[in-house]
Structure formats: C-alpha cells, structure tokens
Motif scaffolding. Structure first.
Motif, PDB file in Angstrom:
ATOM      1  N   ALA A 133      30.139 -76.297  24.027  1.00 44.62           N
ATOM      2  CA  ALA A 133      30.637 -77.659  24.199  1.00 44.62           C
ATOM      3  C   ALA A 133      30.769 -78.302  22.825  1.00 44.62           C
ATOM      4  O   ALA A 133      29.880 -78.159  21.991  1.00 44.62           O
ATOM      5  CB  ALA A 133      29.669 -78.466  25.061  1.00 44.62           C
ATOM      6  N   PRO A 134      31.879 -78.988  22.563  1.00 44.36           N
ATOM      7  CA  PRO A 134      32.039 -79.616  21.254  1.00 44.36           C
ATOM      8  C   PRO A 134      30.990 -80.709  21.048  1.00 44.36           C
ATOM      9  O   PRO A 134      30.653 -81.449  21.977  1.00 44.36           O
ATOM     10  CB  PRO A 134      33.452 -80.199  21.296  1.00 44.36           C
ATOM     11  CG  PRO A 134      33.803 -80.284  22.738  1.00 44.36           C
ATOM     12  CD  PRO A 134      33.006 -79.243  23.454  1.00 44.36           C
ATOM     13  N   LEU A 135      30.470 -80.763  19.852  1.00 46.94           N
ATOM     14  CA  LEU A 135      29.461 -81.761  19.528  1.00 46.94           C
ATOM     15  C   LEU A 135      30.103 -83.135  19.405  1.00 46.94           C
ATOM     16  O   LEU A 135      31.081 -83.307  18.677  1.00 46.94           O
ATOM     17  CB  LEU A 135      28.777 -81.396  18.200  1.00 46.94           C
ATOM     18  CG  LEU A 135      27.773 -82.404  17.668  1.00 46.94           C
ATOM     19  CD1 LEU A 135      26.568 -82.483  18.606  1.00 46.94           C
ATOM     20  CD2 LEU A 135      27.332 -82.016  16.273  1.00 46.94           C
ATOM     21  N   GLN A 136      29.560 -84.099  20.122  1.00 42.54           N
ATOM     22  CA  GLN A 136      30.014 -85.482  20.032  1.00 42.54           C
ATOM     23  C   GLN A 136      29.025 -86.209  19.120  1.00 42.54           C
ATOM     24  O   GLN A 136      28.074 -86.831  19.577  1.00 42.54           O
ATOM     25  CB  GLN A 136      30.063 -86.115  21.427  1.00 42.54           C
ATOM     26  CG  GLN A 136      30.971 -85.406  22.401  1.00 42.54           C
ATOM     27  CD  GLN A 136      32.426 -85.472  21.979  1.00 42.54           C
ATOM     28  OE1 GLN A 136      32.881 -86.447  21.380  1.00 42.54           O
ATOM     29  NE2 GLN A 136      33.171 -84.416  22.268  1.00 42.54           N
ATOM     30  N   GLU A 143      22.219 -92.376  20.034  1.00 38.72           N
ATOM     31  CA  GLU A 143      20.937 -92.152  20.693  1.00 38.72           C
ATOM     32  C   GLU A 143      19.763 -92.110  19.717  1.00 38.72           C
ATOM     33  O   GLU A 143      18.609 -92.064  20.139  1.00 38.72           O
ATOM     34  CB  GLU A 143      20.987 -90.854  21.496  1.00 38.72           C
ATOM     35  CG  GLU A 143      21.977 -90.906  22.657  1.00 38.72           C
ATOM     36  CD  GLU A 143      22.104 -89.580  23.380  1.00 38.72           C
ATOM     37  OE1 GLU A 143      21.258 -88.676  23.169  1.00 38.72           O
ATOM     38  OE2 GLU A 143      23.059 -89.437  24.164  1.00 38.72           O
ATOM     39  N   LEU A 144      20.042 -92.113  18.413  1.00 37.31           N
ATOM     40  CA  LEU A 144      18.991 -92.037  17.403  1.00 37.31           C
ATOM     41  C   LEU A 144      18.433 -93.423  17.090  1.00 37.31           C
ATOM     42  O   LEU A 144      19.054 -94.435  17.378  1.00 37.31           O
ATOM     43  CB  LEU A 144      19.547 -91.433  16.103  1.00 37.31           C
ATOM     44  CG  LEU A 144      20.070 -89.995  16.182  1.00 37.31           C
ATOM     45  CD1 LEU A 144      20.695 -89.610  14.856  1.00 37.31           C
ATOM     46  CD2 LEU A 144      18.964 -89.036  16.554  1.00 37.31           C
ATOM     47  N   ASP A 145      17.249 -93.425  16.472  1.00 31.88           N
ATOM     48  CA  ASP A 145      16.717 -94.659  15.905  1.00 31.88           C
ATOM     49  C   ASP A 145      16.238 -94.342  14.486  1.00 31.88           C
ATOM     50  O   ASP A 145      16.318 -93.196  14.042  1.00 31.88           O
ATOM     51  CB  ASP A 145      15.595 -95.256  16.771  1.00 31.88           C
ATOM     52  CG  ASP A 145      14.404 -94.326  16.933  1.00 31.88           C
ATOM     53  OD1 ASP A 145      14.052 -93.622  15.970  1.00 31.88           O
ATOM     54  OD2 ASP A 145      13.797 -94.317  18.023  1.00 31.88           O
ATOM     55  N   ALA A 146      15.735 -95.325  13.793  1.00 33.47           N
ATOM     56  CA  ALA A 146      15.368 -95.166  12.379  1.00 33.47           C
ATOM     57  C   ALA A 146      14.289 -94.109  12.160  1.00 33.47           C
ATOM     58  O   ALA A 146      14.191 -93.541  11.077  1.00 33.47           O
ATOM     59  CB  ALA A 146      14.921 -96.507  11.800  1.00 33.47           C
ATOM     60  N   SER A 147      13.494 -93.827  13.158  1.00 33.20           N
ATOM     61  CA  SER A 147      12.420 -92.846  12.974  1.00 33.20           C
ATOM     62  C   SER A 147      12.753 -91.470  13.556  1.00 33.20           C
ATOM     63  O   SER A 147      11.914 -90.582  13.573  1.00 33.20           O
ATOM     64  CB  SER A 147      11.128 -93.375  13.613  1.00 33.20           C
ATOM     65  OG  SER A 147      11.300 -93.505  15.007  1.00 33.20           O
ATOM     66  N   THR A 148      13.979 -91.285  14.024  1.00 38.74           N
ATOM     67  CA  THR A 148      14.385 -90.004  14.605  1.00 38.74           C
ATOM     68  C   THR A 148      15.436 -89.350  13.720  1.00 38.74           C
ATOM     69  O   THR A 148      16.565 -89.830  13.639  1.00 38.74           O
ATOM     70  CB  THR A 148      14.976 -90.212  16.019  1.00 38.74           C
ATOM     71  OG1 THR A 148      14.042 -90.949  16.813  1.00 38.74           O
ATOM     72  CG2 THR A 148      15.264 -88.880  16.677  1.00 38.74           C
ATOM     73  N   PRO A 149      15.068 -88.268  13.059  1.00 39.74           N
ATOM     74  CA  PRO A 149      16.042 -87.597  12.190  1.00 39.74           C
ATOM     75  C   PRO A 149      17.027 -86.751  12.999  1.00 39.74           C
ATOM     76  O   PRO A 149      16.754 -86.378  14.141  1.00 39.74           O
ATOM     77  CB  PRO A 149      15.169 -86.702  11.316  1.00 39.74           C
ATOM     78  CG  PRO A 149      13.985 -86.398  12.164  1.00 39.74           C
ATOM     79  CD  PRO A 149      13.760 -87.624  13.018  1.00 39.74           C
ATOM     80  N   LEU A 150      18.147 -86.450  12.397  1.00 31.47           N
ATOM     81  CA  LEU A 150      19.130 -85.555  12.994  1.00 31.47           C
ATOM     82  C   LEU A 150      19.176 -84.309  12.119  1.00 31.47           C
ATOM     83  O   LEU A 150      19.439 -84.401  10.919  1.00 31.47           O
ATOM     84  CB  LEU A 150      20.518 -86.225  13.053  1.00 31.47           C
ATOM     85  CG  LEU A 150      21.663 -85.372  13.592  1.00 31.47           C
ATOM     86  CD1 LEU A 150      21.359 -84.883  15.004  1.00 31.47           C
ATOM     87  CD2 LEU A 150      22.955 -86.161  13.578  1.00 31.47           C
ATOM     88  N   LEU A 151      18.873 -83.181  12.700  1.00 30.31           N
ATOM     89  CA  LEU A 151      18.814 -81.916  11.973  1.00 30.31           C
ATOM     90  C   LEU A 151      19.936 -81.017  12.465  1.00 30.31           C
ATOM     91  O   LEU A 151      20.077 -80.810  13.671  1.00 30.31           O
ATOM     92  CB  LEU A 151      17.454 -81.254  12.208  1.00 30.31           C
ATOM     93  CG  LEU A 151      17.214 -79.903  11.571  1.00 30.31           C
ATOM     94  CD1 LEU A 151      17.209 -80.035  10.047  1.00 30.31           C
ATOM     95  CD2 LEU A 151      15.894 -79.330  12.049  1.00 30.31           C
ATOM     96  N   PHE A 152      20.719 -80.486  11.545  1.00 31.82           N
ATOM     97  CA  PHE A 152      21.799 -79.565  11.885  1.00 31.82           C
ATOM     98  C   PHE A 152      21.353 -78.144  11.589  1.00 31.82           C
ATOM     99  O   PHE A 152      20.933 -77.850  10.474  1.00 31.82           O
ATOM    100  CB  PHE A 152      23.062 -79.854  11.055  1.00 31.82           C
ATOM    101  CG  PHE A 152      23.723 -81.154  11.378  1.00 31.82           C
ATOM    102  CD1 PHE A 152      24.616 -81.241  12.425  1.00 31.82           C
ATOM    103  CD2 PHE A 152      23.460 -82.292  10.627  1.00 31.82           C
ATOM    104  CE1 PHE A 152      25.237 -82.439  12.731  1.00 31.82           C
ATOM    105  CE2 PHE A 152      24.068 -83.486  10.914  1.00 31.82           C
ATOM    106  CZ  PHE A 152      24.960 -83.562  11.972  1.00 31.82           C
TER     107      PHE A 152
END
Length: 198
Positions: A133-136, A143-152
C-alpha cells in the motif's frame, strides 16, 4: 515482506498444504559442498552442492541430480534465463508443485528467490499480501505529536525525502529557514546527525 513470508509458511505448515520435510528443508537451508560437479561448465559448485543436498534430503528430489546430468542442455537453458521463476522447469519437473519449484530455485538461482516468493505468496494467499500500500506520509504526520518520532526503514531505491520536504514546506519547515536538517545516515554520519538534533 519477511512477515508476509513467515505468515505464508505458517499457514502452509498449519494446513499441511506443503510436506513438512520440504518446508523444513527450505527454512533450514544448509550450504552443502559439491562432491564432483559434472555441470561445472555452467552451474557453480555451490549450486550443484545445493542440488545434491535437496536430492539427498527429500525423496521426491532423489533423481534430480541424475536427471540434470542427462538433460544438461535443457537445464542450462532454464538456468540462464533472466526470470527462471516464470519459466517451466525441464523434463518431468515441469509438473512439480510450486513449492518444489521454490526449492529448485533456491538451489540453483537463489538470486531469484524474492520475486519467486512474491509470485508464490500471491498465488497461494492472494495478491493483497504482496501489494504494498502506498505510504500516505501526510496522514502519518497528522497522527504524530511532538514526542513521537517517525522512523523510516527503507528498502533499496526508496527515498521519502521529496515527500518529507513537501510536507515540511507546507508547515514552513525547510532547510532554507534552518528548521529542517537532512542527514543521510551511514558510516561516519553520527556526528552530523547529533549536531542536527541539538
């Protein structure tokens, strides 16, 4: 994709759709030394060792080494095709099961296992299990907040930087204004990454 493969093999094991010895042989693959490779002209020793290994491990494959010697030209032609997983196997092996074909591919053309597994899973479980599924990314960001990192965790050839930059520009977070730092992590990039975080 690894999770999908594990799920597929678990389903096959639980339902008995693949003989246990065949499944175990694929999952517990052992590198075997070739005793004397009669097809050395076109087949690497390690591949001949693998053919001998499945021939000695699984009863249905006991005649494979001899048959390959007898029809060397046909096996060589199959072996040299760009996409052997899409071609019919030579001799009576054209009627083997799709899983048995995976075993032969693993022995002779391990470089083609990923596409072969995709095809196998698609045919066994359904296309939805291999269609990514293509990443949106915007939806993920929302859905993130300042304390939630996004890791690829990236696969070769995948680069989300363009989409990250577009979302950043919409939020006035750019390299130009100093609010975005791009560091491609790799050998020797730890210090640059730490500086970007400070």
């Amino acid at each position: 994709f690894v999770f999908t493969v594990q799920t597929c093999f678990s389903v096959l094991s639980d339902t008995g759709k693949v003989p246990a010895r065949e499944l175990r042989t694929l999952l517990e693959w052992r590198k075997a030394e070739a005793s004397n490779n009669p097809l050395r002209e076109w087949l690497p020793d390690v591949s001949w060792g693998a053919v001998e290994y499945i021939g000695s491990t699984i009863d249905d494959f006991a005649t494979l080494p001899v048959q390959m010697e007898e029809a060397s030209g046909r096996w060589r032609e199959w072996y040299l095709t760009q996409r052997p997983e899409s071609e019919r196997l030579p001799q009576g092996w054209k009627d083997c099961t799709a899983f048995q074909k995976l075993l032969i591919l693993r022995a002779m053309r391990p470089d083609r296992m990923m596409p072969a597994l995709r095809t196998y899973i698609s045919e066994t479980l359904g296309k939805q299990y291999v269609a990514a599924a293509p990443l949106q990314l915007k939806q993920v960001y929302d859905e993130l907040d300042a304390s939630t990192p996004l890791l690829f965790l990236l696969s070769p050839g995948v680069d989300p930087l363009k989409e990250v930059s577009v979302i950043g520009a919409q939020l006035d977070v750019t390299e130009a204004n100093g609010r975005l730092s791009v560091v491609s992590l790799g050998q020797g990039q730890e210090q640059a990454a730490n500086e970007a975080l400070d």
